[in-house]
Design an enzyme around this catalytic site. Sequence first.
Site, PDB file in Angstrom:
ATOM      1  CD  GLU A  85       1.475  28.697   9.810  1.00 37.25           C
ATOM      2  OE1 GLU A  85       0.575  29.560   9.822  1.00 37.25           O
ATOM      3  OE2 GLU A  85       1.899  28.154  10.835  1.00 37.25           O
ATOM      4  CE  LYS A 263      -1.520  31.908  12.824  1.00 37.95           C
ATOM      5  NZ  LYS A 263      -0.603  30.974  12.154  1.00 37.95           N
ATOM      6  CG  ASP A 279     -17.784  35.649   5.177  1.00 36.47           C
ATOM      7  OD1 ASP A 279     -16.639  35.983   5.539  1.00 36.47           O
ATOM      8  OD2 ASP A 279     -18.765  36.409   5.213  1.00 36.47           O
ATOM      9  CG  HIS A 377       7.454  25.732  11.843  1.00 35.51           C
ATOM     10  ND1 HIS A 377       6.947  26.840  12.455  1.00 35.51           N
ATOM     11  CD2 HIS A 377       6.394  25.014  11.458  1.00 35.51           C
ATOM     12  CE1 HIS A 377       5.644  26.785  12.448  1.00 35.51           C
ATOM     13  NE2 HIS A 377       5.291  25.680  11.853  1.00 35.51           N
TER      14      HIS A 377
HETATM   15  C1  MEV Z   1       1.449  28.595  14.305  1.00 41.59           C
HETATM   16  O1  MEV Z   1       0.829  28.942  13.100  1.00 41.59           O
HETATM   17  C2  MEV Z   1       0.412  28.108  15.302  1.00 41.59           C
HETATM   18  C3  MEV Z   1       0.954  27.837  16.709  1.00 41.59           C
HETATM   19  O2  MEV Z   1       1.623  29.002  17.204  1.00 41.59           O
HETATM   20  C4  MEV Z   1      -0.244  27.509  17.564  1.00 41.59           C
HETATM   21  C5  MEV Z   1       0.078  27.420  19.049  1.00 41.59           C
HETATM   22  O3  MEV Z   1       1.035  28.041  19.510  1.00 41.59           O
HETATM   23  O4  MEV Z   1      -0.678  26.717  19.738  1.00 41.59           O
HETATM   24  C6  MEV Z   1       1.950  26.729  16.709  1.00 41.59           C
END
Ligand code: MEV
Length: 431
Positions: A85, A263, A279, A377
Amino acid sequence: MAGARTSRIPEFYKKPMEERRRIVAEFAGLTEEEVKLISNFGNLDPEVADRMIENVIGAMSYPLAVAVNFLINGKDYIVPMVIEEPSVVAAASNAARLMRRDGGIRSRATEQLMIGQIQVVKLKAPYYAMALVLEHKDEIVRLANEGHESLLKAGGGARDVEARVVEGPRGPMLVVHLLVDVRDAMGANVVNSMVERVAPLIERITGGRALLRIVSNLADRRLVRSWVKVYKEDVGGEEVVDAIVDAWAFAAADPYRAVTHNKGIMNGVIAVALATAQDHRAIEAAAHAYAARDGRYKPLSVWEKDADGNLVGYLEMPMPVGVVGGAARVHPVARVALKILGVKSAAELAEVMGAVGLAQNFAALRALATEGIQRGHMELHARNLAMMAGARGELVDKVVEIMVREGKVSFSYAQELVKKLSAEGEADRGG
Ligand code: MEV
């Protein structure tokens, strides 16, 4: 029917790699070029790859990058990251740059305790059986440690036994936990061999049947805690500090947001896990279960404003990682990654990974609470599209610049621009 495609291939695993590749190529109609592509093992010896997992037909490369600027517990780290990413590595480096004051990010790992579970069924009196298991604790620990001299020598080994009666849909069962200090290993292997070893003893003690004997991936006795202060002027002022705390409050209140928040943390954690061949499924599984340990899914971090208006963050999560044994020792690139990192123990690796997770989380929240993440992005996305459309070198920059300026970031437009600009380039050169 002759020539029909079937995936039923007896003894596929016994065939030489070349033949396995040929079978797959035939099955999927791969071109010669595609076969050549997957046969490129890059920096992994095909023999090593073939021993790592089963049915290997090739290898797949991911970019290995490094995040810079990390100061953790007063020590400088260059952090290897493997991830597909865009933006993650840049965001980590940027965040780390703002977190270097006062010795940088603080991070502490707990003891490296993993849990092995033994499920005991067919018990007439499960509570009495539980008491008997606890009565024989020392004997169980002693037996678990037999044959694990090197772990004992390293100061690790089975430490304790816990037991609970758990009500299941098929009645009560006894669940025995063996707590093992796994030191610098990830530990699943040693824990699994210990619980398998002590299971017959537990059957003798309880009169029941020891069914499952396996590590628990809810590694809640093997945590890392990381914390940091980011001065308000480095965050972008007190308004931004407030906005970040509000962004965290959203995650604290709403599981839909908390999962995305976490995430973002895992973007950093897993990128380091991949670079060092951990792992990563174990880390993911533990993280999300830990986030939901109170019965409601919550963010793994907390962001607050301190008395001086600065932003302070705290992260707590399980971090089952190893620097000895496993793929971390087998994969040559993972060995180099560990050398770049310069960590001496699993605990130190966990401390770095917690710090990276916290920095990554800060970077995401700051972007989200201010300009949004799409601008940065978009440029990276445009760059990928330009490359996919065949642009190289200066042409990539030109295509990206036009797509971003015009707000038209798409593959078809990238293709159109590559064609147009290449033709113009040809014409210039020709004329
Ligand atoms: C994208 O890979 C991760 C984000 O969505 C994390 C977040 O929203 O805090 C930018």
